[in-house]
Design a protein around this motif. Sequence first.
Motif, mmCIF file in Angstrom:
data_model
loop_
_atom_site.group_PDB
_atom_site.id
_atom_site.type_symbol
_atom_site.label_atom_id
_atom_site.label_comp_id
_atom_site.label_asym_id
_atom_site.label_seq_id
_atom_site.Cartn_x
_atom_site.Cartn_y
_atom_site.Cartn_z
ATOM 1 N N ARG A 155 0.827 -1.207 0.000
ATOM 2 C CA ARG A 155 0.000 0.000 0.000
ATOM 3 C C ARG A 155 0.861 1.258 0.000
ATOM 4 O O ARG A 155 0.555 2.246 -0.691
ATOM 5 C CB ARG A 155 -0.919 -0.006 1.216
ATOM 6 C CG ARG A 155 -2.017 -1.051 1.145
ATOM 7 C CD ARG A 155 -2.773 -1.138 2.456
ATOM 8 N NE ARG A 155 -3.723 -2.245 2.441
ATOM 9 C CZ ARG A 155 -4.411 -2.637 3.499
ATOM 10 N NH1 ARG A 155 -4.251 -2.018 4.667
ATOM 11 N NH2 ARG A 155 -5.243 -3.662 3.406
ATOM 12 N N ALA A 156 1.943 1.227 0.777
ATOM 13 C CA ALA A 156 2.833 2.389 0.793
ATOM 14 C C ALA A 156 3.465 2.607 -0.578
ATOM 15 O O ALA A 156 3.577 3.755 -1.052
ATOM 16 C CB ALA A 156 3.914 2.188 1.861
ATOM 17 N N TRP A 157 3.869 1.512 -1.220
ATOM 18 C CA TRP A 157 4.465 1.660 -2.559
ATOM 19 C C TRP A 157 3.447 2.171 -3.556
ATOM 20 O O TRP A 157 3.769 3.027 -4.405
ATOM 21 C CB TRP A 157 5.018 0.310 -3.018
ATOM 22 C CG TRP A 157 5.680 0.405 -4.357
ATOM 23 C CD1 TRP A 157 6.981 0.718 -4.609
ATOM 24 C CD2 TRP A 157 5.058 0.186 -5.631
ATOM 25 N NE1 TRP A 157 7.220 0.720 -5.956
ATOM 26 C CE2 TRP A 157 6.050 0.399 -6.619
ATOM 27 C CE3 TRP A 157 3.774 -0.147 -6.037
ATOM 28 C CZ2 TRP A 157 5.780 0.277 -7.975
ATOM 29 C CZ3 TRP A 157 3.507 -0.268 -7.384
ATOM 30 C CH2 TRP A 157 4.499 -0.062 -8.346
ATOM 31 N N LEU A 158 2.216 1.675 -3.504
ATOM 32 C CA LEU A 158 1.176 2.142 -4.427
ATOM 33 C C LEU A 158 0.895 3.619 -4.237
ATOM 34 O O LEU A 158 0.669 4.351 -5.217
ATOM 35 C CB LEU A 158 -0.104 1.317 -4.213
ATOM 36 C CG LEU A 158 -0.048 -0.156 -4.636
ATOM 37 C CD1 LEU A 158 -1.316 -0.875 -4.219
ATOM 38 C CD2 LEU A 158 0.146 -0.280 -6.152
ATOM 39 N N GLN A 159 0.901 4.063 -3.008
ATOM 40 C CA GLN A 159 0.635 5.476 -2.739
ATOM 41 C C GLN A 159 1.736 6.367 -3.324
ATOM 42 O O GLN A 159 1.464 7.459 -3.828
ATOM 43 C CB GLN A 159 0.508 5.705 -1.233
ATOM 44 C CG GLN A 159 0.050 7.111 -0.852
ATOM 45 C CD GLN A 159 -0.170 7.247 0.634
ATOM 46 O OE1 GLN A 159 0.084 6.302 1.392
ATOM 47 N NE2 GLN A 159 -0.641 8.395 1.067
ATOM 48 N N ARG A 160 2.985 5.866 -3.279
ATOM 49 C CA ARG A 160 4.089 6.657 -3.819
ATOM 50 C C ARG A 160 4.157 6.584 -5.337
ATOM 51 O O ARG A 160 4.479 7.571 -6.001
ATOM 52 C CB ARG A 160 5.427 6.161 -3.237
ATOM 53 C CG ARG A 160 5.587 6.365 -1.742
ATOM 54 C CD ARG A 160 7.047 6.109 -1.343
ATOM 55 N NE ARG A 160 7.524 4.816 -1.818
ATOM 56 C CZ ARG A 160 7.449 3.693 -1.110
ATOM 57 N NH1 ARG A 160 6.871 3.692 0.094
ATOM 58 N NH2 ARG A 160 7.924 2.560 -1.598
ATOM 59 N N ALA A 161 3.862 5.414 -5.907
ATOM 60 C CA ALA A 161 4.092 5.203 -7.341
ATOM 61 C C ALA A 161 2.896 5.559 -8.219
ATOM 62 O O ALA A 161 3.045 5.637 -9.442
ATOM 63 C CB ALA A 161 4.473 3.739 -7.593
ATOM 64 N N MET A 162 1.725 5.767 -7.653
ATOM 65 C CA MET A 162 0.552 6.048 -8.478
ATOM 66 C C MET A 162 0.753 7.344 -9.253
ATOM 67 O O MET A 162 1.089 8.381 -8.683
ATOM 68 C CB MET A 162 -0.698 6.147 -7.600
ATOM 69 C CG MET A 162 -1.962 6.373 -8.404
ATOM 70 S SD MET A 162 -3.431 6.322 -7.363
ATOM 71 C CE MET A 162 -4.697 6.666 -8.573
ATOM 72 N N PRO A 163 0.581 7.308 -10.608
ATOM 73 C CA PRO A 163 0.816 8.514 -11.416
ATOM 74 C C PRO A 163 -0.242 9.573 -11.159
ATOM 75 O O PRO A 163 -1.398 9.269 -10.851
ATOM 76 C CB PRO A 163 0.763 7.993 -12.846
ATOM 77 C CG PRO A 163 -0.092 6.779 -12.770
ATOM 78 C CD PRO A 163 0.175 6.171 -11.426
ATOM 79 N N GLY A 164 0.173 10.825 -11.298
ATOM 80 C CA GLY A 164 -0.761 11.938 -11.140
ATOM 81 C C GLY A 164 -1.327 12.385 -12.465
ATOM 82 O O GLY A 164 -1.198 11.707 -13.500
ATOM 83 N N HIS A 165 -1.950 13.561 -12.480
ATOM 84 C CA HIS A 165 -2.581 14.072 -13.701
ATOM 85 C C HIS A 165 -1.554 14.458 -14.752
ATOM 86 O O HIS A 165 -1.889 14.552 -15.936
ATOM 87 C CB HIS A 165 -3.458 15.272 -13.359
ATOM 88 C CG HIS A 165 -4.631 14.901 -12.498
ATOM 89 N ND1 HIS A 165 -5.715 14.205 -12.980
ATOM 90 C CD2 HIS A 165 -4.873 15.102 -11.179
ATOM 91 C CE1 HIS A 165 -6.589 14.005 -12.003
ATOM 92 N NE2 HIS A 165 -6.098 14.543 -10.879
ATOM 93 N N ASP A 166 -0.299 14.724 -14.330
ATOM 94 C CA ASP A 166 0.744 15.070 -15.286
ATOM 95 C C ASP A 166 1.731 13.926 -15.460
ATOM 96 O O ASP A 166 2.876 14.144 -15.870
ATOM 97 C CB ASP A 166 1.479 16.329 -14.812
ATOM 98 C CG ASP A 166 2.041 16.158 -13.399
ATOM 99 O OD1 ASP A 166 1.659 15.179 -12.735
ATOM 100 O OD2 ASP A 166 2.843 17.009 -12.976
ATOM 101 N N GLY A 167 1.321 12.691 -15.135
ATOM 102 C CA GLY A 167 2.219 11.550 -15.225
ATOM 103 C C GLY A 167 2.360 11.029 -16.642
ATOM 104 O O GLY A 167 1.748 11.534 -17.604
ATOM 105 N N ASP A 168 3.197 10.001 -16.763
ATOM 106 C CA ASP A 168 3.428 9.373 -18.065
ATOM 107 C C ASP A 168 2.124 8.761 -18.577
ATOM 108 O O ASP A 168 1.476 7.980 -17.875
ATOM 109 C CB ASP A 168 4.503 8.285 -17.905
ATOM 110 C CG ASP A 168 4.827 7.621 -19.232
ATOM 111 O OD1 ASP A 168 4.500 8.196 -20.277
ATOM 112 O OD2 ASP A 168 5.397 6.514 -19.216
ATOM 113 N N PRO A 169 1.700 9.088 -19.812
ATOM 114 C CA PRO A 169 0.417 8.565 -20.319
ATOM 115 C C PRO A 169 0.357 7.039 -20.325
ATOM 116 O O PRO A 169 -0.673 6.447 -19.989
ATOM 117 C CB PRO A 169 0.330 9.145 -21.728
ATOM 118 C CG PRO A 169 1.216 10.353 -21.708
ATOM 119 C CD PRO A 169 2.322 10.035 -20.763
#
Length: 448
Positions: A155-169
């Motif tokens: 869960r901690a890794w998912l929270q850090r690695a989840m892309p944002g609105h300006d992330g890689d498509p």
Amino acid sequence: MARGLGLKKVREVLGLAVWEVELAVETNLLRRLPDRTFDPVSVNAAKADAERFQRLLAAEHRCNATQAATRLGISPQRFKCLADRLTPVAVDEIRKYGRTLTIRYYRAADVDALADLARADTELRAAARTLSRSEAARKAAATRKLNSERAVAARAWLQRAMPGHDGDPIQVLIWAAALMEASGTRPRPLRRLACLHDPRITELLATLRTARLSSPDLDAMLGSLLPLASEVVTLLTEPTDALGVPVDAFPADFPRLGDHLFAPALHELLSSPPAWFLHARADEELRRAAQAAARRAAADAARRHRAEQAAVDAANRAATRLSDASVAELFSLPVDVIRQLRPGSGRWSAQHVAGLLRNPPPWLRSESAARTEVERRRRKAQTRVERRAQRQLSWRRHWAEALGIPLERVPQSAGRPTPKAISAARDKPPPWAQLDRSVDKETPAQDR
């Protein structure tokens, strides 16, 4: 000398069944005389101390594995493990369930002697089960603790690695596809992703399952990526032959999802193709040309093989046929006679001629016999033609009578006048069965 007692009398005195009497004789509790009667002394002794006799007889009862297990209060499988300590007093073989079964019988006293051992075995097994359950509970607790720690780390890794609105498509699409699979939902704009297969989606899906997120959490994560993913998914393009390069030739860092390429990156690549792209296209064109040449060569080889095979078949057919002159020379007969004696196929095959040479029929042994055979065949053919003509004439007459038309209107090709055929012709008359109306109208005028 005292007479022996019969079986019926012994049963009445001792109250035994027939098999119990036989068991008592077999174990020397009763004595049988040579005339098959029983010794009165042994019978009276048994009657005098009936309790002891019954106890001794009960100790000699025969028990199979199932009965012995019931006697000890254990399963038949456990008794078979303990039965190695016993010696069977009888062995029998029976035919059952389509196979031969071996039945072993043990003394009841010997079986009872295993009671303490069976009890100890039961207690040891119960203690082992208790210990096993305790060990299993300990391992289960450790496994639950380890899984909980893995879930927290995931869960901690998912929270850090989840892309944002300006992330890689492409990363946005990978996360959206994995979240769709984990949550079991298929948003309409992203249904296209369900058909794409990429190892990165599989790896992320394994992490999501390790994190053990609830359905609301998964839906919330997917909902946060849905607007951007809905726009990016439209920019994926399927590989086409127009590129001239297979998808596998693209470098690993090229933006792609499965076998679908990212359209903006592809347009940029095509606007100024790099060297690797031109080399890959040239290699692909060379490979296609080689495959086309190989297909043409295979097609030419197949055509040549078919032509050669056809020539070989024609040569074989020609080689297996004999001329009338050759056959006439073999049988020393005139050619005109042999020509009229051809078989039904109209040609002389080598196999057929060989059979005639091995077993020549009477009509091939002399010229007169051969000409007689020719005349017989001619008469037979003529008779066949005449019978056929008579049969066709009879059929035509039947048609004419059934349909009420002149005989000359019925053609030679009219078939057999069966009841079904006549009924069909009356319902829908064929052209030759339809009378000329003009003739019918002129007939009364001529009569007047």
